[in-house]
Design a protein around this motif. Structure first.
Motif, PDB file in Angstrom:
ATOM      1  N   THR A 172       0.799  -1.325   0.080  1.00  0.00           N
ATOM      2  CA  THR A 172      -0.432  -0.229  -0.171  1.00  0.00           C
ATOM      3  C   THR A 172       1.018   1.293  -0.215  1.00  0.00           C
ATOM      4  O   THR A 172       1.576   1.490   0.833  1.00  0.00           O
TER       5      THR A 172
ATOM      6  N   MET B 280      -7.753  -8.646  -2.353  1.00  0.00           N
ATOM      7  CA  MET B 280      -7.383  -8.738  -1.315  1.00  0.00           C
ATOM      8  C   MET B 280      -7.620  -9.970  -0.121  1.00  0.00           C
ATOM      9  O   MET B 280      -7.204 -10.544   0.975  1.00  0.00           O
TER      10      MET B 280
ATOM     11  N   GLU C 245      -8.819  -2.579   5.281  1.00  0.00           N
ATOM     12  CA  GLU C 245      -9.306  -3.649   5.062  1.00  0.00           C
ATOM     13  C   GLU C 245      -8.740  -4.884   5.170  1.00  0.00           C
ATOM     14  O   GLU C 245      -9.196  -6.195   5.659  1.00  0.00           O
TER      15      GLU C 245
ATOM     16  N   PHE D 177      -9.989  -4.193  -5.345  1.00  0.00           N
ATOM     17  CA  PHE D 177      -8.594  -4.378  -5.012  1.00  0.00           C
ATOM     18  C   PHE D 177      -8.959  -4.893  -3.112  1.00  0.00           C
ATOM     19  O   PHE D 177      -8.877  -6.131  -2.800  1.00  0.00           O
ATOM     20  N   ASP D 178     -10.294  -3.961  -2.386  1.00  0.00           N
ATOM     21  CA  ASP D 178     -10.667  -5.047  -1.811  1.00  0.00           C
ATOM     22  C   ASP D 178     -10.764  -6.406  -1.551  1.00  0.00           C
ATOM     23  O   ASP D 178     -10.622  -7.846  -0.854  1.00  0.00           O
TER      24      ASP D 178
ATOM     25  N   GLN E 240       0.289  -7.387   4.715  1.00  0.00           N
ATOM     26  CA  GLN E 240       0.701  -6.093   4.023  1.00  0.00           C
ATOM     27  C   GLN E 240       1.870  -5.982   4.096  1.00  0.00           C
ATOM     28  O   GLN E 240       1.907  -5.628   5.233  1.00  0.00           O
TER      29      GLN E 240
ATOM     30  N   TRP F 199      -8.047   6.031  -0.742  1.00  0.00           N
ATOM     31  CA  TRP F 199      -7.878   4.609  -0.762  1.00  0.00           C
ATOM     32  C   TRP F 199      -7.016   3.538   0.167  1.00  0.00           C
ATOM     33  O   TRP F 199      -6.802   2.723   0.023  1.00  0.00           O
ATOM     34  N   CYS F 200      -5.708   4.607   0.121  1.00  0.00           N
ATOM     35  CA  CYS F 200      -4.651   3.822   1.062  1.00  0.00           C
ATOM     36  C   CYS F 200      -4.769   3.534   2.749  1.00  0.00           C
ATOM     37  O   CYS F 200      -4.742   2.133   2.902  1.00  0.00           O
TER      38      CYS F 200
ATOM     39  N   GLU G 237      -7.416   1.000   2.023  1.00  0.00           N
ATOM     40  CA  GLU G 237      -6.720  -0.850   2.064  1.00  0.00           C
ATOM     41  C   GLU G 237      -6.183  -1.380   3.813  1.00  0.00           C
ATOM     42  O   GLU G 237      -6.197  -1.912   3.591  1.00  0.00           O
TER      43      GLU G 237
END
Length: 472
Positions: free
Chosen positions: A217, A327, A360, A323-324, A338, A353-354, A357
């Motif tokens: 990330t 992951m 999540e 992305f979710d 991560q 966004w970061c 992530e």
């Protein structure tokens, strides 16, 4: 107080001196103590006429614990010399033990056991905490699986840095200035325009696309060199990446050699810049990415692909809306952790966004590792993380930000998300920054030990020491 590079360098050199002294002390004692001990043992056995007397009896005799009928044979001087020999033997044993302790690095094991440096999280119950799989369509699932297989080996990433970046036509890469967004616009997109694919899936990726072991990330405003250095530091199990950054700029071939010797080149990382096909996302438009030197907008791509517009995040063909799910897929089908590559300004924590992530990954109970340039670099900026609010964070577009906020509101609610985010980052016991708050003298010694290993790897050329001193 922050620990400066100079103080750590001083500790490292003092520890080297201790190791050399310990080894020298052991060698000297072994060289002189054993011959002296055998000499006095020989004199003693001759004096009493019994060559079978054991050394243990000889030692006890001169301490008064063991009496023999021949105890008076020796002169007072002989007794004194024999006592000295016994003392020297004991010192030799102690010296050997100290030398072994220093040279083995065992004195740092307590730090390894007490705290794992910069990594938090556990994989013990990760699978049990995963949410039930979303009802994906076959096409959606296929795209998620495709994305999960676009990891790149560290070898391929370094080859891109050493071979592709320096040879780009009409553009000169400046490691100290160019950000990740500059590298995407002026290197990754042009290099893949013919294949119209993600770099990880292109023929340029020498090792080919791999299943990702680590998801990275990062924010595109981060210096690209620092992003790669954070990945390198993760492979080498370093908490900070300043040393790797300096070596990347000064001697990347030497850094490659270190990674090869430590069997790190096959580690695979998922980095969106390389894993996402930019030719269906952003290549045909550029409203704001400017070169830091000319201040001109980077040129756009002329490939035939169409950029996907996906305001509601439901497009099956889009890659940036999954992305979710990717992951989740990586966590559900095997080990994946991560790495959070923080920029020196900590702007990453203000990118929607970061942060999404990071949250999540925590929800999925992925092991998370936070990488900073150095402890000294982050301490003055720690206060900027105290009042994080996802509503005030930035994204590449208002559409992206609205999409993220709507998803958060649907899942947990914005206020609860903010509360959990604060705990995730700042909790003194389990937060991402906890290991930095708790870095005590034991951990500093561990850092010094790692620096020594790096220093020994350069064959006495002084490259590592020079790069470390450049921290200041």
């Amino acid at each position: 107080m922050p620990v400066t590079a100079t103080s750590q360098l001083g500790r490292a050199r003092r520890l080297v001196v201790l190791q050399v002294l310990g080894l020298s002390f052991s060698l000297v004692l072994t060289t002189f103590a054993l011959p002296a001990a055998f000499f006095f043992y020989w004199r003693y056995t001759r004096a009493i006429g019994d060559a079978r007397v054991y050394m243990f009896e000889w030692m006890l005799d001169f301490t008064g614990v063991f009496e023999t009928e021949n105890a008076g044979v020796f002169e007072a001087g002989d007794e004194a010399l024999a006592s000295v020999a016994v003392f020297v033997q004991a010192a030799d044993i102690l010296g050997n033990a100290v030398a072994v302790l220093l040279l083995s690095g065992s004195h740092r094991l307590l730090a390894e056991d007490q705290q794992k440096g910069c990594c938090i999280g556990s994989t013990d119950d990760r699978r049990a905490a995963l949410a039930e799989e979303t009802e994906w369509t076959p096409a959606w699932k296929a795209k998620v699986e495709e994305l999960s297989l676009r990891g790149m080996t560290l070898r391929s990433l370094l080859q891109f840095y050493q071979e592709n970046l320096p040879t780009m036509p009409d553009w000169t890469y400046a490691p100290a200035e160019h950000k990740t967004r500059d590298v995407v616009r002026r290197a990754i997109i042009p290099l893949t325009s013919k294949e119209e694919s993600a770099y990880a899936a292109s023929a340029l990726n020498g090792d080919g696309p791999q299943r990702a072991q680590v998801m990275v990330t990062h924010n595109w405003g981060n210096c690209f060199k620092d992003l790669l250095a954070a990945v390198v530091s993760d492979a080498l199990q370093e908490c900070s990446f300043n040393l790797a950054t300096n070596l990347l700029e000064d001697d990347p071939a030497f850094l490659y050699e270190i990674l090869a010797k430590t069997a790190c080149l096959d580690h695979t990382y998922w980095i969106c810049s390389f894993a996402v096909n930019q030719h269906i996302c952003i290549c045909h438009s550029n409203p704001y990415d400017r070169d830091p030197f000319t201040r001109e907008l980077h040129p756009v791509c002329t490939c035939s692909s169409a950029n996907i517009f996906d305001p509601d995040g439901r497009s099956t063909l889009s890659e940036i809306n999954k992305f979710d799910d990717m992951m989740y897929h990586l966590s559900a089908t095997g080990d994946c952790r991560q790495v959070i590559a923080a920029d020196k300004a900590l702007d990453l924590f203000n990118r929607a966004w970061c942060v999404a992530e990071i949250a999540e990954a925590k929800r999925l109970q992925m092991t998370q590792a936070l990488k900073f340039a150095s402890k000294a670099a982050i301490m003055p900026r720690m206060h900027t993380l105290e009042n994080l609010d996802v509503r005030s964070m930035r994204a590449s577009s208002e559409t992206d930000k609205e999409f993220i906020l709507n998803k958060i509101a649907h899942n947990t609610g914005v206020e609860q998300f903010n509360t959990e985010l604060q705990s995730l980052i700042l909790d003194p016991k389990s937060g991402l920054l906890a290991s930095w708050h708790a870095m005590d003298s034991w951990q500093q010694i561990r850092e010094v030990g790692r620096l020594i290993r790096w220093g020994l790897a350069d064959g006495g050329t002084g490259k590592v020491w020079k790069a470390w001193e450049a921290h200041e």
